[in-house]
Design a protein around this motif. Structure first.
Motif, PDB file in Angstrom:
ATOM      1  N   GLU A 233     -16.950  28.366 -12.539  1.00  0.00           N
ATOM      2  CA  GLU A 233     -15.660  27.171 -13.784  1.00  0.00           C
ATOM      3  C   GLU A 233     -14.665  27.375 -13.679  1.00  0.00           C
ATOM      4  OE1 GLU A 233     -19.251  25.633 -16.534  1.00  0.00           O
ATOM      5  OE2 GLU A 233     -18.614  27.573 -16.831  1.00  0.00           O
ATOM      6  N   VAL A 234     -13.670  27.380 -14.307  1.00  0.00           N
ATOM      7  CA  VAL A 234     -12.718  27.724 -14.213  1.00  0.00           C
ATOM      8  C   VAL A 234     -12.475  28.462 -15.769  1.00  0.00           C
ATOM      9  CG1 VAL A 234      -9.738  28.618 -14.668  1.00  0.00           C
ATOM     10  CG2 VAL A 234     -11.134  27.292 -12.564  1.00  0.00           C
ATOM     11  N   ALA A 235     -12.756  29.242 -16.153  1.00  0.00           N
ATOM     12  CA  ALA A 235     -12.269  30.060 -18.289  1.00  0.00           C
ATOM     13  C   ALA A 235     -10.976  29.927 -18.793  1.00  0.00           C
ATOM     14  CB  ALA A 235     -13.169  30.738 -17.945  1.00  0.00           C
ATOM     15  N   ILE A 236     -10.929  29.802 -19.848  1.00  0.00           N
ATOM     16  CA  ILE A 236      -9.280  29.548 -20.273  1.00  0.00           C
ATOM     17  C   ILE A 236      -9.518  29.994 -21.859  1.00  0.00           C
ATOM     18  CG2 ILE A 236      -7.169  28.544 -21.026  1.00  0.00           C
ATOM     19  CD1 ILE A 236      -8.665  26.029 -18.486  1.00  0.00           C
ATOM     20  N   GLY A 237      -8.581  31.489 -21.630  1.00  0.00           N
ATOM     21  CA  GLY A 237      -9.281  31.633 -22.932  1.00  0.00           C
ATOM     22  C   GLY A 237      -8.318  30.982 -24.145  1.00  0.00           C
TER      23      GLY A 237
ATOM     24  N   THR B 154      -4.133  38.446 -27.548  1.00  0.00           N
ATOM     25  CA  THR B 154      -3.761  38.975 -26.101  1.00  0.00           C
ATOM     26  C   THR B 154      -5.550  38.875 -24.963  1.00  0.00           C
ATOM     27  OG1 THR B 154      -3.596  40.186 -26.383  1.00  0.00           O
ATOM     28  CG2 THR B 154      -1.675  38.935 -25.970  1.00  0.00           C
ATOM     29  N   ASP B 155      -6.344  38.958 -25.677  1.00  0.00           N
ATOM     30  CA  ASP B 155      -7.268  39.356 -24.659  1.00  0.00           C
ATOM     31  C   ASP B 155      -8.149  37.637 -24.825  1.00  0.00           C
ATOM     32  OD1 ASP B 155      -8.110  39.004 -27.287  1.00  0.00           O
ATOM     33  OD2 ASP B 155      -9.839  40.112 -27.895  1.00  0.00           O
ATOM     34  N   LEU B 156      -7.643  37.099 -25.650  1.00  0.00           N
ATOM     35  CA  LEU B 156      -8.329  35.310 -25.663  1.00  0.00           C
ATOM     36  C   LEU B 156      -6.680  34.474 -24.454  1.00  0.00           C
ATOM     37  CD1 LEU B 156      -9.821  34.165 -29.107  1.00  0.00           C
ATOM     38  CD2 LEU B 156     -10.996  35.305 -26.890  1.00  0.00           C
ATOM     39  N   SER B 157      -5.795  35.375 -23.704  1.00  0.00           N
ATOM     40  CA  SER B 157      -5.068  34.790 -22.998  1.00  0.00           C
ATOM     41  C   SER B 157      -5.322  34.639 -22.085  1.00  0.00           C
ATOM     42  CB  SER B 157      -3.373  34.849 -23.674  1.00  0.00           C
ATOM     43  OG  SER B 157      -2.601  34.124 -22.768  1.00  0.00           O
ATOM     44  N   TYR B 158      -5.854  33.630 -20.762  1.00  0.00           N
ATOM     45  CA  TYR B 158      -5.918  34.429 -19.250  1.00  0.00           C
ATOM     46  C   TYR B 158      -6.524  32.903 -19.066  1.00  0.00           C
ATOM     47  CZ  TYR B 158     -10.710  34.140 -21.543  1.00  0.00           C
ATOM     48  OH  TYR B 158     -12.124  33.923 -22.388  1.00  0.00           O
ATOM     49  N   VAL B 159      -6.464  32.176 -18.124  1.00  0.00           N
ATOM     50  CA  VAL B 159      -7.305  31.330 -17.275  1.00  0.00           C
ATOM     51  C   VAL B 159      -7.774  32.612 -15.413  1.00  0.00           C
ATOM     52  CG1 VAL B 159      -6.059  29.369 -15.473  1.00  0.00           C
ATOM     53  CG2 VAL B 159      -5.122  30.354 -17.775  1.00  0.00           C
ATOM     54  N   LYS B 160      -8.932  32.159 -15.384  1.00  0.00           N
ATOM     55  CA  LYS B 160      -9.407  33.027 -14.788  1.00  0.00           C
ATOM     56  C   LYS B 160     -10.737  32.082 -13.737  1.00  0.00           C
ATOM     57  CE  LYS B 160     -12.377  35.114 -18.498  1.00  0.00           C
ATOM     58  NZ  LYS B 160     -12.972  36.764 -18.731  1.00  0.00           N
TER      59      LYS B 160
ATOM     60  N   GLU C 123     -13.089  30.241 -25.856  1.00  0.00           N
ATOM     61  CA  GLU C 123     -12.675  29.625 -24.684  1.00  0.00           C
ATOM     62  C   GLU C 123     -12.908  28.018 -24.257  1.00  0.00           C
ATOM     63  OE1 GLU C 123     -13.935  32.714 -21.491  1.00  0.00           O
ATOM     64  OE2 GLU C 123     -15.580  30.947 -21.608  1.00  0.00           O
ATOM     65  N   VAL C 124     -12.498  27.803 -23.132  1.00  0.00           N
ATOM     66  CA  VAL C 124     -12.575  26.158 -23.159  1.00  0.00           C
ATOM     67  C   VAL C 124     -13.010  26.684 -21.067  1.00  0.00           C
ATOM     68  CG1 VAL C 124     -11.467  24.457 -22.119  1.00  0.00           C
ATOM     69  CG2 VAL C 124     -10.606  25.092 -24.234  1.00  0.00           C
ATOM     70  N   ARG C 125     -13.887  25.562 -20.701  1.00  0.00           N
ATOM     71  CA  ARG C 125     -13.959  25.931 -19.552  1.00  0.00           C
ATOM     72  C   ARG C 125     -14.061  25.082 -18.495  1.00  0.00           C
ATOM     73  NH1 ARG C 125     -16.608  31.496 -19.191  1.00  0.00           N
ATOM     74  NH2 ARG C 125     -17.922  30.820 -17.491  1.00  0.00           N
ATOM     75  N   VAL C 126     -14.029  24.205 -17.630  1.00  0.00           N
ATOM     76  CA  VAL C 126     -13.824  23.023 -16.720  1.00  0.00           C
ATOM     77  C   VAL C 126     -14.497  23.788 -15.445  1.00  0.00           C
ATOM     78  CG1 VAL C 126     -12.226  22.401 -17.691  1.00  0.00           C
ATOM     79  CG2 VAL C 126     -11.195  23.662 -16.213  1.00  0.00           C
ATOM     80  N   PRO C 127     -14.858  22.610 -14.614  1.00  0.00           N
ATOM     81  CA  PRO C 127     -15.579  22.594 -13.231  1.00  0.00           C
ATOM     82  C   PRO C 127     -14.666  22.972 -12.673  1.00  0.00           C
ATOM     83  CG  PRO C 127     -15.443  19.988 -13.910  1.00  0.00           C
ATOM     84  CD  PRO C 127     -15.367  21.332 -15.069  1.00  0.00           C
TER      85      PRO C 127
END
Ligand SMILES: Cc1cc2nc3c(=O)[nH]c(=O)nc-3n(C[C@H](O)[C@H](O)[C@H](O)COP(=O)(O)OP(=O)(O)OC[C@H]3O[C@@H](n4cnc5c(N)ncnc54)[C@H](O)[C@@H]3O)c2cc1C
Ligand code: FES
Ligand code: FES
Lengths: 166, 272
Positions: free
Chosen positions: B69-73, B58-64, B169-173
């Protein structure tokens, strides 16, 4: 391997093969036969149950993946006094079933829908149930039933003992 | 249909997942939502000897938001991305597309890491991520590395991920709500994979199901940057594509859809 979960409020531990699907666990091991297997390919929604508050297709979840979870099936919906949950009550009063095969999954999916959206429109009900197929194609009355169940308010989107009866 | 037997390992941390991957090598597969892997295993098209469950990380479950950038676990589920206020505000295209995957029950299980790693060219979220020039963060025994999504896919079900690596993680602008976007998904049934889909955002266009991987419509992008009209740019959307023919659509029809859906997606993006 051992799995422990709470099924309809009762906690239990069983020794299972890792490959056992949740739907087979519920039907064969726990003995709860309301949850049906329709397509077995994640398409029809007949096997929908609620795991930790979320609707899932139990033909595509391993029992091992549900270890430690709270699972609710159709059998878990009626209250201690036997009162019907608002959603199955509305399926009854609106004649939201024909052969009844899709009904357990439809009811569980409808509860999930009403939890997210307590006052859906006709269209939102149709979209919210896109993962559930009715081979008798009795969709109109199913939609009517969900809209009717929504009149019961928050209880319609909740699982577990409910004193409300529609 | 019941998968053939396997050993089930629950990873309690990324490190545990990685050491299980190293220990079991080729035999092992990660399982997140299981909504691509289990159907394959039921058909015995995949027969892993060991499944390593990463869904509970669950520590890899986030959208922040993280800088610009926006980081998505990686274990963020489709419904979480779809309903995330951060995603809706900062990358509305991605939030929208996550809501088009399958049906509610599928979105309750499937994860962004799973759909990216699965490498099916008919996937919605990877198409949006390709148009957004996403960065993927992989972690292995030697630490983390960043992979541009344009370099990630090698072919059908094939990526540059090493057998002992996982996506974390996935990162988008961070684009905000002023940058126009459009997404067009053509299906015959509501809860299906796209026959063809097109994502357009910020002058970039990506397509699903037009080759062995999700691809950019490069000719269209070049035309746009040299000032062509949407109609003219969209007319070259199928250039360089190699879609397959199947029971849903033949290759010609897919190329027609690519041009049409590109035109529509670009118009939607321009009207924002
Ligand atoms: C009925 C149905 C309808 C669907 N409709 C659509 C649709 O319309 N559009 C669409 O795009 N998709 C659709 N899907 C697929 C869905 O998006 C899946 O959820 C997704 O493709 C896989 O995510 P998952 O978490 O379930 O991955 P899993 O099935 O658990 O894993 C898939 C693959 O990724 C690997 N993997 C998982 N997590 C990681 C990680 N963190 N790092 C590295 N590798 C990893 C696994 O080893 C496996 O090889 C549908 C699926 C079903 C069953
Ligand atoms: S039996 Fe699970 S979706 Fe049809
Ligand atoms: S009532 Fe028969 S399948 Fe729905």
């Amino acid at each position: 391997m051992q799995v422990s979960m709470t099924v309809n409020g009762q906690s239990r531990t069983d020794d299972v093969e890792p490959r056992l699907l949740l739907v087979h666990y519920l039907r064969e091991v726990v003995g709860l036969r309301a949850t049906n297997i329709g397509c077995d390919t994640t398409s029809c929604g007949a096997c929908t149950v609620i795991v930790d508050g979320l609707t899932v297709k139990s033909c595509t979840v391993l029992a091992a993946q549900a270890d430690g979870s709270e699972v609710t099936t159709l059998e878990g919906l009626s209250g201690k006094d036997g009162a019907m949950h608002p959603v199955p009550a509305a399926f009854h009063s609106e004649h939201g079933l024909q052969c009844g095969f899709c009904t357990p999954g439809m009811v569980m999916a409808s509860i999930g829908l009403l939890k997210d959206n307590p006052h859906p429109t006709d269209r939102e009900v149709r979209e919210g149930l896109e993962g559930n197929l009715c081979r008798c194609t009795g969709y109109h009355n199913i939609v009517k039933a969900v809209l009717k169940a929504a009149e019961a308010g928050a209880a319609a989107g909740t699982v577990g003992a409910s004193e409300v009866s529609a | 249909m019941i998968p053939s037997n396997f050993e089930f390992v629950r990873a309690g941390s990324v490190d545990e997942a990685l050491s299980a991957l190293t220990e079991h090598g080729d035999e092992a597969k990660l399982i997140a939502g299981g909504h691509s892997l289990l159907p394959l295993m039921k058909l015995r098209l995949a027969v892993p000897g060991v499944l390593i469950d990463v869904a509970r990380l669950t520590d890899l479950s986030y959208v922040k938001v993280d800088g610009d950038e926006v980081a998505i676990g990686a274990t963020t589920r489709h419904f979480e991305l779809n309903t995330s206020q951060v995603a809706k505000d900062e990358v509305p295209l991605l939030a929208h597309v996550a809501g088009l995957v399958g049906d509610p029950q599928v979105r309750h299980r499937g994860t962004i890491g799973g759909t990216v790693a699965h490498a099916d060219s008919a996937s919605d979220v990877p198409t949006a991520l390709l148009a957004l020039d996403a960065k993927l963060i992989a972690q292995g025994p030697k630490g983390k590395r960043e992979i541009a999504i344009a370099d990630f896919y090698l072919g059908f079900f094939e990526t540059v991920l090493e057998p002992d690596e996982m996506l974390v993680e996935v990162r988008v602008p961070k684009l905000g709500s002023s940058v126009g976007w459009g997404y067009e998904k053509f299906v015959r049934r509501e809860n299906d994979w796209p026959i063809v889909a097109v994502a357009a955002v910020d002058g970039k266009v990506a397509m699903a199901n037009m080759a062995g991987t999700v691809i950019r419509a490069s000719a269209t992008e070049q035309a746009l940057s040299s000032g062509a009209s949407i109609e003219d740019a969209a007319a070259s959307a199928a250039e360089g594509t190699s879609p397959s023919s199947d029971m849903h659509a033949d290759a010609d029809y897919r190329q027609h859809l690519a041009r049409l859906l590109t035109k529509r997606a670009l118009h939607t993006a321009a009207s924002a």
